[in-house]
Design a protein around this motif. Structure first.
Motif: not given
Length: 85
Positions: A23-24, A26-28, A30-31, A49, A53
């Motif tokens: 999850f982290l 993928q979030k990274r 995305d950022y 951001s 992450i």
């Protein structure tokens, strides 16, 4: 506690940590993509951001066999975008 139960609990903990890492990560990503798009558009951006992450991912990596990630600088993003052109 039976060996079976101990192994099951251990596997559940590892699965939870890997799920959190996924999850982290993928979030990274995305950022990072967001920063790339802003850079391409010649708009202001930060890597704050991304690096928040990254810190969380690297904290997980210290506890388990999870890969670490490098901190990202604005210059790294600019260099990458420059190579795309």
């Amino acid at each position: 506690m039976s060996v079976h139960k101990a192994i099951t609990l251990h596997a559940q903990k590892q699965n939870k940590e890997f799920t959190e890492f996924s999850f982290l990560d993928q979030k990274r990503e995305d950022y990072i993509q967001e920063a790339i798009e802003l850079c391409k558009a010649e708009k202001d951006f930060t890597t704050d951001s991304i690096n928040q992450i990254t810190i969380q991912i690297n904290a997980l990596a210290n506890e388990r066999f999870i890969p670490t990630r490098k901190m990202v600088t604005a210059e790294m993003v600019r260099t990458y975008v420059g190579k795309l052109a």
